[in-house]
Scaffold this active site. Structure first.
Site, PDB file in Angstrom:
ATOM      1  N   SER A  54       0.816  -1.215   0.000  1.00 52.08           N
ATOM      2  CA  SER A  54       0.000   0.000   0.000  1.00 52.08           C
ATOM      3  C   SER A  54       0.847   1.261   0.000  1.00 52.08           C
ATOM      4  O   SER A  54       0.322   2.362  -0.168  1.00 52.08           O
ATOM      5  CB  SER A  54      -0.905   0.015   1.234  1.00 52.08           C
ATOM      6  OG  SER A  54      -0.110   0.032   2.417  1.00 52.08           O
ATOM      7  N   GLY A  55       2.159   1.104   0.228  1.00 48.52           N
ATOM      8  CA  GLY A  55       3.033   2.268   0.319  1.00 48.52           C
ATOM      9  C   GLY A  55       2.935   2.992   1.649  1.00 48.52           C
ATOM     10  O   GLY A  55       3.337   4.155   1.755  1.00 48.52           O
ATOM     11  N   THR A  56       2.435   2.310   2.677  1.00 49.75           N
ATOM     12  CA  THR A  56       2.235   2.953   3.981  1.00 49.75           C
ATOM     13  C   THR A  56       3.526   3.528   4.546  1.00 49.75           C
ATOM     14  O   THR A  56       3.536   4.640   5.096  1.00 49.75           O
ATOM     15  CB  THR A  56       1.635   1.941   4.983  1.00 49.75           C
ATOM     16  OG1 THR A  56       0.365   1.505   4.505  1.00 49.75           O
ATOM     17  CG2 THR A  56       1.472   2.565   6.361  1.00 49.75           C
TER      18      THR A  56
ATOM     19  N   ASN B 196       0.648  12.203  12.114  1.00 50.57           N
ATOM     20  CA  ASN B 196      -0.635  11.560  11.802  1.00 50.57           C
ATOM     21  C   ASN B 196      -1.816  12.506  11.962  1.00 50.57           C
ATOM     22  O   ASN B 196      -2.659  12.635  11.066  1.00 50.57           O
ATOM     23  CB  ASN B 196      -0.852  10.332  12.697  1.00 50.57           C
ATOM     24  CG  ASN B 196       0.183   9.259  12.492  1.00 50.57           C
ATOM     25  OD1 ASN B 196       1.288   9.364  13.024  1.00 50.57           O
ATOM     26  ND2 ASN B 196      -0.144   8.230  11.731  1.00 50.57           N
TER      27      ASN B 196
ATOM     28  N   HIS C 285       8.512  -9.554 -45.984  1.00 48.45           N
ATOM     29  CA  HIS C 285       9.119 -10.820 -45.546  1.00 48.45           C
ATOM     30  C   HIS C 285      10.646 -10.759 -45.665  1.00 48.45           C
ATOM     31  O   HIS C 285      11.300 -11.789 -45.849  1.00 48.45           O
ATOM     32  CB  HIS C 285       8.591 -12.005 -46.366  1.00 48.45           C
ATOM     33  CG  HIS C 285       7.106 -12.126 -46.358  1.00 48.45           C
ATOM     34  ND1 HIS C 285       6.405 -12.821 -45.401  1.00 48.45           N
ATOM     35  CD2 HIS C 285       6.166 -11.606 -47.200  1.00 48.45           C
ATOM     36  CE1 HIS C 285       5.107 -12.749 -45.651  1.00 48.45           C
ATOM     37  NE2 HIS C 285       4.929 -12.003 -46.731  1.00 48.45           N
TER      38      HIS C 285
ATOM     39  N   SER D 220      34.279  -0.337 -32.235  1.00 47.89           N
ATOM     40  CA  SER D 220      34.910  -1.601 -31.882  1.00 47.89           C
ATOM     41  C   SER D 220      36.253  -1.368 -31.223  1.00 47.89           C
ATOM     42  O   SER D 220      36.980  -0.427 -31.567  1.00 47.89           O
ATOM     43  CB  SER D 220      35.096  -2.469 -33.133  1.00 47.89           C
ATOM     44  OG  SER D 220      35.830  -3.633 -32.833  1.00 47.89           O
TER      45      SER D 220
ATOM     46  N   ASN E 198      29.101   1.758 -35.388  1.00 51.20           N
ATOM     47  CA  ASN E 198      27.880   0.980 -35.185  1.00 51.20           C
ATOM     48  C   ASN E 198      26.644   1.867 -35.021  1.00 51.20           C
ATOM     49  O   ASN E 198      26.764   3.032 -34.626  1.00 51.20           O
ATOM     50  CB  ASN E 198      28.030   0.090 -33.948  1.00 51.20           C
ATOM     51  CG  ASN E 198      29.146  -0.924 -34.106  1.00 51.20           C
ATOM     52  OD1 ASN E 198      29.389  -1.422 -35.205  1.00 51.20           O
ATOM     53  ND2 ASN E 198      29.838  -1.233 -33.023  1.00 51.20           N
TER      54      ASN E 198
END
Length: 512
Positions: free
Chosen positions: A147-149, A180, A237, A367, A375
């Protein structure tokens, strides 16, 4: 024997006294040796405790570093979830989103009677969190309660202690600002964390993902226009097919990115819905009527994004389909970018033994053993990002499916992966644009050579001599290594003049 032992002990003590030890001062014992002998055995431990303060949660007391604003619950989480280390910490965008949310909630709570002095201190501290000024005070990893509490309480504790400091109080006292009762007032981790998730995701999409994709779209569109008159052979293809222009080929990439942007934007209305006000299970227990709507409006004002309160808080807490939907749009984007990057690097393969139709920017040596090798590194980086995003989406999908009864318990993992995908795609799109797309050139000499050698130009003869005869020309030319024109004339199916009239690549680019 006893005297010998005492002398030995005294010599050992003397050897432990540092050369720079100060001499006796007023009221002190007569020597450094006696001071050392009289020091209690736990003096070092007691001295080290000066850098800590004691805070309490419902499980008891814990030592908290004096230089940190977090409190006992955060410390307890660091003890209980030693998983992954620093790289696995809660993403900073989530922390900043929490700052925005806590500021908005404090402002609304003030409207409902919270002491203005406390509310203002909370708002100022929350602003610092939102601005990233207190990032060092958020040590918790993603791998915690679903819950991420713990992260919600980490935020509550940091804002509480910072507000206490602003008001001249004592850190850890929870007075006059309680984590709180005041910072978390009218809230639960179950509604604040999903709210922070949506804020963080929306901000990341608007600040990183969409601008990056738009930049890539515009660059590809410019190349499509630049290459509009260059006719080349198509491939299906991976085999030769009928002609098209290089601009037409690039226009397909443009449309893919355009649709990617459209899909992401289409997912955003659900992301703009906020769970705040649902509290523990979605009923809104311990909130006031209108709290949810006012908080959403405040968040919208603070971010400039159209956030609204979720119409159904039970869905907002128990399911995170909106994040799965957004991740799905990013997964589709990853599929598109994988195709685009692969096409471009294959078309640029060579320089002498590949297709070589595109000349890609040369950004760095390719390289450590082959001199001169270069590349398609930007293409490779983008394809790796695409693969990572696809993997992230699998994790988000699994997380989204784990909403049990009134609460989804995969929240931290889900938002970690959603934010990771958004940032990677946005950054990679910009890098690919700036270091590859804008510098792509067409190798017209190679393009013309391959087109003129293609057997699939014979398709233009279908309306004139039929499929079977056209196929006979192509197969015979391929077997003998001859040209289509020479083979067609040799087989007696048409004249050289007819071939030149009917087989024109520029007339094969669309319907007639």
């Amino acid at each position: 024997m006893d005297r010998a032992l005492r002398l030995l002990a005294r010599s050992r003590c003397l050897s432990r006294v540092p050369a720079s030890a100060p001499g006796p001062g007023p009221g002190s014992s007569p020597s450094g040796v006696s001071r050392l002998l009289l020091r209690p055995p736990n003096a070092a431990r007691m001295a080290s405790q000066n850098s800590f303060r004691i805070e309490y949660d419902t499980f008891g007391e814990l030592k908290v570093p004096n230089d940190k604003y977090y409190g006992a619950q955060t410390v307890r989480s660091t003890m209980n979830f030693k998983i992954g280390g620093v790289t696995e910490r809660m993403p900073i965008p989530v922390i900043k989103a929490f700052g925005i949310l806590k500021r908005a909630a404090a402002e609304v709570n003030q409207d409902y009677g919270l002491d203005p002095k406390i509310a203002n201190a909370i708002m100022k501290a929350a602003d610092e969190v939102a601005e990233g000024k207190l990032n060092d005070h958020f040590p918790l990893v993603v791998w915690q309660t679903g819950s991420g509490t713990q992260t919600n309480m980490n935020v509550n504790e940091v804002i509480s202690n910072r507000a206490i400091e602003m008001l001249g109080g004592e850190l850890g006292s929870k007075k006059p600002v309680h984590p709180n009762d005041h910072v978390n007032k009218s809230q639960s981790s179950n509604d604040t964390f999903p709210t922070a998730m949506h804020i963080a995701a929306a901000v990341e999409v608007h600040e990183a993902l969409l601008p990056g994709l738009q930049k890539l779209h515009d660059a590809l569109d410019a190349k499509s226009r630049e290459f509009a008159q260059i006719i080349k052979i198509g491939r299906t293809h991976t085999q030769d097919a009928v002609p098209l222009t290089l601009g037409q080929e690039f226009s397909g990439y443009v449309q893919q990115v355009k649709y990617a942007i459209t899909r992401i934007k289409a997912a955003m209305p659900r992301i703009y819905e906020l769970a705040a006000g649902g509290t523990a299970v979605g009923t809104g227990l311990n909130t006031r009527i209108g709290f949810a709507e006012k908080v959403a409006a405040k968040v919208a004002a603070l971010t400039g994004l159209p956030f609204v309160t979720a119409p159904n808080k039970f869905e907002a807490l128990a399911a995170h389909d909106a994040l799965v939907e957004l991740s799905g749009a990013m997964n589709t984007t990853a599929c598109s970018l994988m195709k685009i990057a692969n096409d471009i690097r294959f078309l640029g393969s060579g320089p002498r033994s590949g297709l070589g139709e595109l000349i890609l920017p040369e950004n760095e040596p390719g390289s450590s053993i082959m001199p001169g090798k270069v590349n398609p590194t930007q293409c490779e980086a983008l394809t790796m990002v695409a693969a990572q995003v696809m993997g992230n989406h699998v994790a988000v999908t699994v997380g989204g499916s784990n909403g049990h009864f009134e609460l989804n318990v995969f929240k931290p993992m889900m938002i970690k992966n959603v934010l990771h995908s958004a940032r990677l795609l946005g950054d990679a799109a910009v890098s690919f644009t700036e270091n590859c797309v804008v510098g792509i050139q067409a190798n017209t000499e190679r393009i013309n050579k391959l087109m003129n050698e293609s057997l699939m130009l014979v398709t233009a003869l279908n309306p004139h001599i039929g499929y079977d005869k056209a196929a006979k020309i192509a197969k015979t030319a391929h077997k003998n290594g001859s040209t289509l024109k020479a083979t067609a004339v040799e087989l007696g199916y048409l004249t050289a003049e007819q071939f030149d009239e009917w087989v024109k690549p520029k007339d094969m680019l669309g319907p007639k």
